[in-house]
Design a protein around this motif. Structure first.
Motif, PDB file in Angstrom:
ATOM      1  N   LEU A 155      -2.169  -2.330  24.042  1.00  0.00           N
ATOM      2  CA  LEU A 155      -1.759  -2.602  23.172  1.00  0.00           C
ATOM      3  C   LEU A 155      -1.484  -1.708  21.975  1.00  0.00           C
ATOM      4  O   LEU A 155      -0.323  -1.554  21.333  1.00  0.00           O
ATOM      5  CB  LEU A 155      -3.004  -3.101  22.201  1.00  0.00           C
ATOM      6  CG  LEU A 155      -2.666  -3.796  20.911  1.00  0.00           C
ATOM      7  CD1 LEU A 155      -1.207  -4.904  20.983  1.00  0.00           C
ATOM      8  CD2 LEU A 155      -4.133  -4.835  19.882  1.00  0.00           C
ATOM      9  N   SER A 156      -2.760  -0.647  21.710  1.00  0.00           N
ATOM     10  CA  SER A 156      -1.554   0.452  21.322  1.00  0.00           C
ATOM     11  C   SER A 156      -0.201   1.792  22.005  1.00  0.00           C
ATOM     12  O   SER A 156       0.301   2.070  20.868  1.00  0.00           O
ATOM     13  CB  SER A 156      -2.833   1.485  21.827  1.00  0.00           C
ATOM     14  OG  SER A 156      -4.699   1.972  21.301  1.00  0.00           O
ATOM     15  N   SER A 157      -0.208   1.386  22.735  1.00  0.00           N
ATOM     16  CA  SER A 157       1.242   1.602  23.395  1.00  0.00           C
ATOM     17  C   SER A 157       2.504   0.038  23.082  1.00  0.00           C
ATOM     18  O   SER A 157       3.294   1.177  22.535  1.00  0.00           O
ATOM     19  CB  SER A 157       1.197   1.944  25.296  1.00  0.00           C
ATOM     20  OG  SER A 157       0.470   2.331  25.923  1.00  0.00           O
ATOM     21  N   ALA A 158       2.640   0.038  22.928  1.00  0.00           N
ATOM     22  CA  ALA A 158       3.338  -0.944  22.567  1.00  0.00           C
ATOM     23  C   ALA A 158       3.066  -0.898  20.802  1.00  0.00           C
ATOM     24  O   ALA A 158       4.338  -1.387  20.212  1.00  0.00           O
ATOM     25  CB  ALA A 158       2.336  -3.127  22.408  1.00  0.00           C
ATOM     26  N   ILE A 159       1.574  -0.473  20.067  1.00  0.00           N
ATOM     27  CA  ILE A 159       2.357  -0.783  18.594  1.00  0.00           C
ATOM     28  C   ILE A 159       3.212   1.071  18.799  1.00  0.00           C
ATOM     29  O   ILE A 159       3.858   1.051  18.310  1.00  0.00           O
ATOM     30  CB  ILE A 159       0.952  -0.050  18.383  1.00  0.00           C
ATOM     31  CG1 ILE A 159      -0.361  -1.454  18.283  1.00  0.00           C
ATOM     32  CG2 ILE A 159       0.891   0.730  16.678  1.00  0.00           C
ATOM     33  CD1 ILE A 159      -1.270  -1.212  18.074  1.00  0.00           C
ATOM     34  N   LEU A 160       3.176   1.762  19.423  1.00  0.00           N
ATOM     35  CA  LEU A 160       3.162   3.236  19.474  1.00  0.00           C
ATOM     36  C   LEU A 160       4.740   2.954  19.673  1.00  0.00           C
ATOM     37  O   LEU A 160       5.572   3.846  19.695  1.00  0.00           O
ATOM     38  CB  LEU A 160       2.858   4.393  20.054  1.00  0.00           C
ATOM     39  CG  LEU A 160       1.270   4.938  19.397  1.00  0.00           C
ATOM     40  CD1 LEU A 160       0.603   5.331  20.933  1.00  0.00           C
ATOM     41  CD2 LEU A 160       1.472   6.014  18.125  1.00  0.00           C
ATOM     42  N   ALA A 161       5.196   2.184  20.486  1.00  0.00           N
ATOM     43  CA  ALA A 161       6.887   1.895  21.107  1.00  0.00           C
ATOM     44  C   ALA A 161       7.430   0.726  19.597  1.00  0.00           C
ATOM     45  O   ALA A 161       8.850   1.331  19.623  1.00  0.00           O
ATOM     46  CB  ALA A 161       6.931   0.925  22.562  1.00  0.00           C
ATOM     47  N   SER A 162       6.831   0.292  18.980  1.00  0.00           N
ATOM     48  CA  SER A 162       7.308  -0.247  18.104  1.00  0.00           C
ATOM     49  C   SER A 162       8.181   0.283  16.751  1.00  0.00           C
ATOM     50  O   SER A 162       8.851  -0.178  16.052  1.00  0.00           O
ATOM     51  CB  SER A 162       6.429  -1.299  17.487  1.00  0.00           C
ATOM     52  OG  SER A 162       5.463  -0.843  16.137  1.00  0.00           O
ATOM     53  N   GLY A 163       7.347   2.389  16.932  1.00  0.00           N
ATOM     54  CA  GLY A 163       7.890   3.181  15.280  1.00  0.00           C
ATOM     55  C   GLY A 163       6.661   4.237  15.276  1.00  0.00           C
ATOM     56  O   GLY A 163       5.573   3.888  16.137  1.00  0.00           O
ATOM     57  N   PRO A 164       6.838   4.661  14.660  1.00  0.00           N
ATOM     58  CA  PRO A 164       5.972   5.433  14.295  1.00  0.00           C
ATOM     59  C   PRO A 164       5.040   5.130  13.965  1.00  0.00           C
ATOM     60  O   PRO A 164       4.712   4.209  12.926  1.00  0.00           O
ATOM     61  CB  PRO A 164       5.798   6.468  13.402  1.00  0.00           C
ATOM     62  CG  PRO A 164       8.026   6.344  13.326  1.00  0.00           C
ATOM     63  CD  PRO A 164       8.341   5.141  13.434  1.00  0.00           C
ATOM     64  N   ALA A 165       3.634   5.532  14.253  1.00  0.00           N
ATOM     65  CA  ALA A 165       2.091   4.889  14.021  1.00  0.00           C
ATOM     66  C   ALA A 165       1.332   5.724  14.006  1.00  0.00           C
ATOM     67  O   ALA A 165       1.478   6.821  14.773  1.00  0.00           O
ATOM     68  CB  ALA A 165       1.901   3.412  14.297  1.00  0.00           C
ATOM     69  N   ASP A 166       0.003   5.547  12.874  1.00  0.00           N
ATOM     70  CA  ASP A 166      -1.215   6.585  13.704  1.00  0.00           C
ATOM     71  C   ASP A 166      -2.198   5.883  14.289  1.00  0.00           C
ATOM     72  O   ASP A 166      -2.488   4.261  13.411  1.00  0.00           O
ATOM     73  CB  ASP A 166      -1.764   6.870  12.197  1.00  0.00           C
ATOM     74  CG  ASP A 166      -3.213   7.877  12.713  1.00  0.00           C
ATOM     75  OD1 ASP A 166      -3.937   8.208  13.630  1.00  0.00           O
ATOM     76  OD2 ASP A 166      -3.417   8.197  11.413  1.00  0.00           O
ATOM     77  N   VAL A 167      -2.468   5.748  15.503  1.00  0.00           N
ATOM     78  CA  VAL A 167      -3.113   4.549  16.106  1.00  0.00           C
ATOM     79  C   VAL A 167      -4.648   5.361  16.362  1.00  0.00           C
ATOM     80  O   VAL A 167      -4.700   6.126  16.928  1.00  0.00           O
ATOM     81  CB  VAL A 167      -2.536   4.253  17.266  1.00  0.00           C
ATOM     82  CG1 VAL A 167      -3.554   3.119  17.733  1.00  0.00           C
ATOM     83  CG2 VAL A 167      -1.790   3.676  17.325  1.00  0.00           C
ATOM     84  N   VAL A 168      -5.734   4.792  16.491  1.00  0.00           N
ATOM     85  CA  VAL A 168      -7.138   4.461  16.666  1.00  0.00           C
ATOM     86  C   VAL A 168      -7.133   3.884  17.308  1.00  0.00           C
ATOM     87  O   VAL A 168      -7.015   2.476  17.415  1.00  0.00           O
ATOM     88  CB  VAL A 168      -8.158   5.548  15.462  1.00  0.00           C
ATOM     89  CG1 VAL A 168      -9.566   5.265  15.444  1.00  0.00           C
ATOM     90  CG2 VAL A 168      -7.518   5.744  14.693  1.00  0.00           C
ATOM     91  N   GLY A 169      -8.159   4.060  19.161  1.00  0.00           N
ATOM     92  CA  GLY A 169      -9.028   3.068  19.226  1.00  0.00           C
ATOM     93  C   GLY A 169     -10.138   3.198  20.374  1.00  0.00           C
ATOM     94  O   GLY A 169     -10.691   3.882  20.322  1.00  0.00           O
ATOM     95  N   VAL A 170     -10.672   2.117  19.745  1.00  0.00           N
ATOM     96  CA  VAL A 170     -12.458   1.472  20.198  1.00  0.00           C
ATOM     97  C   VAL A 170     -12.567   1.164  20.840  1.00  0.00           C
ATOM     98  O   VAL A 170     -12.355   0.013  20.772  1.00  0.00           O
ATOM     99  CB  VAL A 170     -12.972   1.494  18.612  1.00  0.00           C
ATOM    100  CG1 VAL A 170     -14.494   1.231  18.782  1.00  0.00           C
ATOM    101  CG2 VAL A 170     -12.410   2.721  17.759  1.00  0.00           C
TER     102      VAL A 170
END
Length: 252
Positions: free
Chosen positions: A49-64
């Motif tokens: 899911l993190s990869s899909a978020i980043l592939a959709s456009g610039p974003a700051d993602v924290v994974g827990v």
């Protein structure tokens, strides 16, 4: 999390992670969160899911995630060890809080949704998706029907129903609650491509299989080989369906 084994990122990817990576972009597109926002991926696993978020456009993602092995595989996000039901994060820190294929493995899903809501900023999207174990996961449905019908994951994970997700989001005080089904093809290149991931001991079905003796494993393998619908070329064409839910934290 439950007593299921979640230790090997590579084994998870072969078993179900590869299919999650097809669901995740459809889920992110449905949410429609603008680029440049701060996201939390709760129960990030190996990072589909993190990869899909980043592939959709610039974003700051924290994974827990509680699994150190999975966190080592989730290379596309800032990684934090933690429990979805007790997030080690401050209130109101994220513009979007999401969870993919993890909520049913939290012993108290309602507590996890409350935590998602707590760390969401006013107006933020809070969303998740889970497999539709009851009728939508054909690869697992075939396995359990042969191996142990009384251990059906559909009955084991009541949160993995559309009505249960809608109720959980509403009880957390979220507004604009919506649900949808997401279905993808899961085509296996022959029986070994289907069967071998079940030997990885990661996830409920593989963990169950690992606890059996060799004779029982052989019985299940042979019964599945006879049961699965193979094409003339040997491919096994199945489908997988997930339930997705979204809501919005009250602004102000």
């Amino acid at each position: 999390m439950t007593g299921d084994v979640w230790a090997a990122g590579d084994a998870y990817e072969a078993y179900v992670g590869r299919w999650s990576r097809r669901v995740a972009p459809l889920f992110v597109e449905w949410l429609g969160v603008p680029a440049g926002r701060r996201w939390l991926d709760a129960g990030c696993g190996t990072g589909a899911l993190s990869s899909a978020i980043l592939a959709s456009g610039p974003a700051d993602v924290v994974g827990v995630d509680p699994s150190q092995s999975f966190l080592r595989s989730a290379l596309d996000a800032t990684r934090v060890a933690g429990d979805a039901a007790a997030l080690p994060l401050r209130d109101g820190a994220f513009d979007a809080v999401v969870s993919g294929l993890a909520l049913n493995f939290v012993p108290d899903p309602a507590r996890a949704v409350a935590e998602f809501t707590r760390v969401a900023a006013p107006g933020a999207v809070v969303a998740a998706y889970v497999w539709n174990y009851a009728s939508g996961m054909q690869m697992m449905r075939h396995f359990w029907d042969v191996a142990a019908p009384d251990r059906d994951e559909g009955a084991r994970f009541p949160i993995c129903r559309e009505d249960a997700l809608r109720e959980a989001w509403s009880r957390a005080g979220l507004d604009e609650v919506r649900t949808r089904a997401i279905e993808i093809p899961t085509v296996f290149a022959g029986f070994d491509d289907y069967w071998t991931p079940f030997l990885g001991a990661t996830g409920p079905a593989p963990a169950y299989l690992a606890g059996l003796d060799s004779g029982e494993r052989s019985r299940i393998r042979d019964a599945l080989r006879r049961r699965l619908p193979a094409t003339a070329s040997g491919d096994i064409a199945l489908t997988a369906s997930a339930w997705a839910v979204r809501g919005r934290k009250t602004a102000g």
